[in-house]
Design a protein around this motif. Structure first.
Motif, PDB file in Angstrom:
ATOM      1  N   LEU A  88     -15.164 -76.204 -62.306  1.00  0.00           N
ATOM      2  CA  LEU A  88     -15.798 -77.052 -61.307  1.00  0.00           C
ATOM      3  C   LEU A  88     -16.755 -76.254 -60.421  1.00  0.00           C
ATOM      4  O   LEU A  88     -17.848 -76.726 -60.076  1.00  0.00           O
ATOM      5  CB  LEU A  88     -14.728 -77.735 -60.451  1.00  0.00           C
ATOM      6  CG  LEU A  88     -13.839 -78.741 -61.202  1.00  0.00           C
ATOM      7  CD1 LEU A  88     -12.685 -79.192 -60.317  1.00  0.00           C
ATOM      8  CD2 LEU A  88     -14.658 -79.943 -61.671  1.00  0.00           C
ATOM      9  N   GLN A  89     -16.364 -75.036 -60.055  1.00  0.00           N
ATOM     10  CA  GLN A  89     -17.255 -74.186 -59.265  1.00  0.00           C
ATOM     11  C   GLN A  89     -18.525 -73.864 -60.039  1.00  0.00           C
ATOM     12  O   GLN A  89     -19.632 -73.887 -59.487  1.00  0.00           O
ATOM     13  CB  GLN A  89     -16.541 -72.885 -58.883  1.00  0.00           C
ATOM     14  CG  GLN A  89     -15.507 -73.038 -57.783  1.00  0.00           C
ATOM     15  CD  GLN A  89     -14.791 -71.733 -57.512  1.00  0.00           C
ATOM     16  OE1 GLN A  89     -13.970 -71.274 -58.311  1.00  0.00           O
ATOM     17  NE2 GLN A  89     -15.090 -71.113 -56.396  1.00  0.00           N
ATOM     18  N   VAL A  90     -18.375 -73.562 -61.324  1.00  0.00           N
ATOM     19  CA  VAL A  90     -19.523 -73.244 -62.171  1.00  0.00           C
ATOM     20  C   VAL A  90     -20.497 -74.416 -62.217  1.00  0.00           C
ATOM     21  O   VAL A  90     -21.719 -74.243 -62.090  1.00  0.00           O
ATOM     22  CB  VAL A  90     -19.058 -72.886 -63.596  1.00  0.00           C
ATOM     23  CG1 VAL A  90     -20.231 -72.866 -64.577  1.00  0.00           C
ATOM     24  CG2 VAL A  90     -18.357 -71.528 -63.593  1.00  0.00           C
ATOM     25  N   SER A 115     -13.429 -57.536 -65.453  1.00  0.00           N
ATOM     26  CA  SER A 115     -12.816 -57.626 -64.130  1.00  0.00           C
ATOM     27  C   SER A 115     -12.419 -59.058 -63.785  1.00  0.00           C
ATOM     28  O   SER A 115     -13.091 -60.023 -64.158  1.00  0.00           O
ATOM     29  CB  SER A 115     -13.792 -57.111 -63.058  1.00  0.00           C
ATOM     30  OG  SER A 115     -13.316 -57.386 -61.753  1.00  0.00           O
ATOM     31  N   PHE A 116     -11.355 -59.188 -63.017  1.00  0.00           N
ATOM     32  CA  PHE A 116     -10.944 -60.489 -62.497  1.00  0.00           C
ATOM     33  C   PHE A 116     -12.053 -61.128 -61.686  1.00  0.00           C
ATOM     34  O   PHE A 116     -12.166 -62.362 -61.617  1.00  0.00           O
ATOM     35  CB  PHE A 116      -9.689 -60.316 -61.628  1.00  0.00           C
ATOM     36  CG  PHE A 116      -9.282 -61.561 -60.891  1.00  0.00           C
ATOM     37  CD1 PHE A 116      -8.518 -62.538 -61.511  1.00  0.00           C
ATOM     38  CD2 PHE A 116      -9.685 -61.773 -59.571  1.00  0.00           C
ATOM     39  CE1 PHE A 116      -8.148 -63.700 -60.835  1.00  0.00           C
ATOM     40  CE2 PHE A 116      -9.318 -62.923 -58.889  1.00  0.00           C
ATOM     41  CZ  PHE A 116      -8.554 -63.892 -59.523  1.00  0.00           C
ATOM     42  N   TRP A 117     -12.889 -60.292 -61.058  1.00  0.00           N
ATOM     43  CA  TRP A 117     -13.945 -60.793 -60.183  1.00  0.00           C
ATOM     44  C   TRP A 117     -15.250 -61.129 -60.911  1.00  0.00           C
ATOM     45  O   TRP A 117     -16.244 -61.459 -60.260  1.00  0.00           O
ATOM     46  CB  TRP A 117     -14.216 -59.785 -59.065  1.00  0.00           C
ATOM     47  CG  TRP A 117     -13.096 -59.700 -58.077  1.00  0.00           C
ATOM     48  CD1 TRP A 117     -12.547 -60.709 -57.340  1.00  0.00           C
ATOM     49  CD2 TRP A 117     -12.358 -58.529 -57.706  1.00  0.00           C
ATOM     50  NE1 TRP A 117     -11.537 -60.250 -56.537  1.00  0.00           N
ATOM     51  CE2 TRP A 117     -11.394 -58.920 -56.730  1.00  0.00           C
ATOM     52  CE3 TRP A 117     -12.423 -57.187 -58.080  1.00  0.00           C
ATOM     53  CZ2 TRP A 117     -10.507 -58.003 -56.148  1.00  0.00           C
ATOM     54  CZ3 TRP A 117     -11.536 -56.287 -57.505  1.00  0.00           C
ATOM     55  CH2 TRP A 117     -10.583 -56.694 -56.555  1.00  0.00           C
ATOM     56  N   ILE A 118     -15.245 -61.082 -62.240  1.00  0.00           N
ATOM     57  CA  ILE A 118     -16.456 -61.433 -62.996  1.00  0.00           C
ATOM     58  C   ILE A 118     -16.958 -62.845 -62.656  1.00  0.00           C
ATOM     59  O   ILE A 118     -18.165 -63.038 -62.423  1.00  0.00           O
ATOM     60  CB  ILE A 118     -16.226 -61.272 -64.516  1.00  0.00           C
ATOM     61  CG1 ILE A 118     -16.483 -59.819 -64.933  1.00  0.00           C
ATOM     62  CG2 ILE A 118     -17.101 -62.194 -65.323  1.00  0.00           C
ATOM     63  CD1 ILE A 118     -17.950 -59.437 -64.979  1.00  0.00           C
ATOM     64  N   PRO A 119     -16.100 -63.883 -62.616  1.00  0.00           N
ATOM     65  CA  PRO A 119     -16.616 -65.210 -62.259  1.00  0.00           C
ATOM     66  C   PRO A 119     -17.283 -65.219 -60.880  1.00  0.00           C
ATOM     67  O   PRO A 119     -18.352 -65.820 -60.702  1.00  0.00           O
ATOM     68  CB  PRO A 119     -15.361 -66.096 -62.280  1.00  0.00           C
ATOM     69  CG  PRO A 119     -14.453 -65.424 -63.254  1.00  0.00           C
ATOM     70  CD  PRO A 119     -14.670 -63.954 -63.011  1.00  0.00           C
ATOM     71  N   ARG A 120     -16.669 -64.567 -59.927  1.00  0.00           N
ATOM     72  CA  ARG A 120     -17.242 -64.488 -58.573  1.00  0.00           C
ATOM     73  C   ARG A 120     -18.604 -63.805 -58.610  1.00  0.00           C
ATOM     74  O   ARG A 120     -19.564 -64.272 -57.974  1.00  0.00           O
ATOM     75  CB  ARG A 120     -16.262 -63.723 -57.687  1.00  0.00           C
ATOM     76  CG  ARG A 120     -16.744 -63.385 -56.291  1.00  0.00           C
ATOM     77  CD  ARG A 120     -15.570 -62.835 -55.498  1.00  0.00           C
ATOM     78  NE  ARG A 120     -15.961 -62.071 -54.331  1.00  0.00           N
ATOM     79  CZ  ARG A 120     -15.096 -61.522 -53.472  1.00  0.00           C
ATOM     80  NH1 ARG A 120     -13.797 -61.682 -53.653  1.00  0.00           N
ATOM     81  NH2 ARG A 120     -15.520 -60.822 -52.435  1.00  0.00           N
ATOM     82  N   ALA A 121     -18.712 -62.715 -59.361  1.00  0.00           N
ATOM     83  CA  ALA A 121     -19.972 -61.983 -59.450  1.00  0.00           C
ATOM     84  C   ALA A 121     -21.040 -62.805 -60.163  1.00  0.00           C
ATOM     85  O   ALA A 121     -22.205 -62.824 -59.746  1.00  0.00           O
ATOM     86  CB  ALA A 121     -19.756 -60.656 -60.173  1.00  0.00           C
ATOM     87  N   GLU A 122     -20.658 -63.491 -61.239  1.00  0.00           N
ATOM     88  CA  GLU A 122     -21.645 -64.244 -61.998  1.00  0.00           C
ATOM     89  C   GLU A 122     -22.154 -65.452 -61.210  1.00  0.00           C
ATOM     90  O   GLU A 122     -23.331 -65.809 -61.298  1.00  0.00           O
ATOM     91  CB  GLU A 122     -21.064 -64.672 -63.343  1.00  0.00           C
ATOM     92  CG  GLU A 122     -20.852 -63.478 -64.279  1.00  0.00           C
ATOM     93  CD  GLU A 122     -20.473 -63.874 -65.699  1.00  0.00           C
ATOM     94  OE1 GLU A 122     -20.042 -65.031 -65.914  1.00  0.00           O
ATOM     95  OE2 GLU A 122     -20.594 -63.015 -66.592  1.00  0.00           O
TER      96      GLU A 122
END
Length: 355
Positions: free
Chosen positions: A186-188, A141-148
């Motif tokens: 950078l968010q990570v 999903s496109f939202w995987i980074p947001r979820a992780e």
């Protein structure tokens, strides 16, 4: 209670409401969302033509139209009714509809549990499990980074700092492999630092934040940065500056952090949020040095004259309440500031602490 709140629908979308996609270059596209993976986002316009975008060129997706149950969940969440918000999002996750409805609803449920954990740390484990279940079911999903990133915060709050930082390393690798953009990297890095700080590893957090502050500062000044990411990177920069001060405070105490905060307070390029946090840090140092009246004046300055985020303003009011009580409720009762905190910023961690 959940069924009795069927009229709580403040947001009415037109029948033809379309999803919006914000690109890293700052432009916005609208249409029917027909695909949203780590590789590609696809919109279809009214005449049936499709527009395919590389996922790395997309900053955010706002899917629409939201179902009635999703709208209920958002309304409950806005009112800080986490129990009913979670139930509504779970119910929305079982609805039929566009391909994105179920995963988006269950992602919002996990995010609701994370917000709840700010009020009740015992909910952090529930949030971590919800994110993990979502990630297992939506691997592309496109939202995987947001979820992780949400999962890492929940895991750190639940005490699993190693798991949180390992997950962020995995996401950093995915972002590089999939070319998801500098803003994700950078968010990570910021979430990883936050996890160390939440987990009590202030020394590690400080070392990493010193590097990250420099990196984000350079990114803010980069004239080649995509227009759409500028405000995001500036926000990350401000957060990293505040977290670095918090890390120094946690490791060495408020007085050791005072010179750092004083430097930020004098920095004309610092955002209002950073300057407000800096004066709070200076106030904490004054209080620790046995000067509560001086601390009170610094905090009153923040509350009266410095625009800042809800979390920062709530922090100032919380401390102002404590210091005023120490000074015998002079010139203002500490309870007045605590009531103001609970009335104006009820969803912050400082409101939870005040309760």
């Amino acid at each position: 209670m959940f069924l009795s709140c069927s009229l709580l629908l403040p947001l009415l979308l037109p029948a033809a409401a379309q999803s919006r996609v914000v690109q890293v270059d700052g432009s916005t596209l609208s249409g029917k969302l027909v695909a949203a993976t780590l590789e590609q986002v696809t919109l279809k316009n009214a005449d049936g033509k499709s527009r395919e975008l590389a996922a790395g060129d997309v900053l955010q997706i706002y899917p629409a139209p939201l179902t009635e149950m999703l709208l209920k969940g958002e309304a409950f969440l806005k009112d800080l009714d986490y129990q009913n918000a979670s139930s509504a999002f779970e119910a929305a996750g079982n609805e039929s509809g566009d391909f994105w409805v179920a995963p988006y609803a269950l992602l919002r449920q996990a995010e609701t549990l994370l917000a709840w954990a700010q009020m009740d740390r015992a909910r952090a484990s529930d949030a971590a499990r919800a994110f993990r279940s979502w990630m297992d079911a939506n691997t592309d999903s496109f939202w995987i980074p947001r979820a992780e990133m949400g999962a890492a915060k929940a895991m750190a709050m639940a005490g699993d700092v190693d798991g949180a930082t390992s997950l962020m390393q995995k996401l950093a690798d995915t972002a590089f492999e999939k070319n998801l953009g500098k803003h994700v990297e950078l968010q990570v890095n910021l979430v990883r630092c936050e996890a160390f700080l939440i987990g009590g590893q202030a020394e590690v957090a400080e070392a990493r934040l010193r590097d990250l502050v420099v990196k984000l500062g350079n990114a803010v000044q980069d004239p080649k940065a995509p227009e759409g990411t500028r405000s995001l990177i500036l926000n990350l920069y401000s957060q990293s500056q505040i977290l670095l001060g918090d890390a120094i405070h946690s490791k060495d105490g408020p007085q050791a952090a005072a010179p750092y905060w004083q430097g930020l307070a004098k920095d004309r390029t610092a955002t209002p949020n950073v300057r407000a946090a800096a004066w709070i840090g200076i106030a904490e140092a004054a209080r620790a040095a046995g000067h509560p009246r001086q601390a009170q004046l610094h905090l009153a300055k923040v509350v009266a004259t410095l625009p800042a985020s809800e979390e920062v303003m709530a922090h100032a009011l919380y401390l102002l309440g404590e210091v005023s009580t120490e000074l015998g409720d002079t010139p203002t009762a500490g309870d007045l500031y605590r009531r103001r905190l609970l009335d104006r910023y009820p969803s912050t961690s400082w409101a939870a602490k005040a309760r």
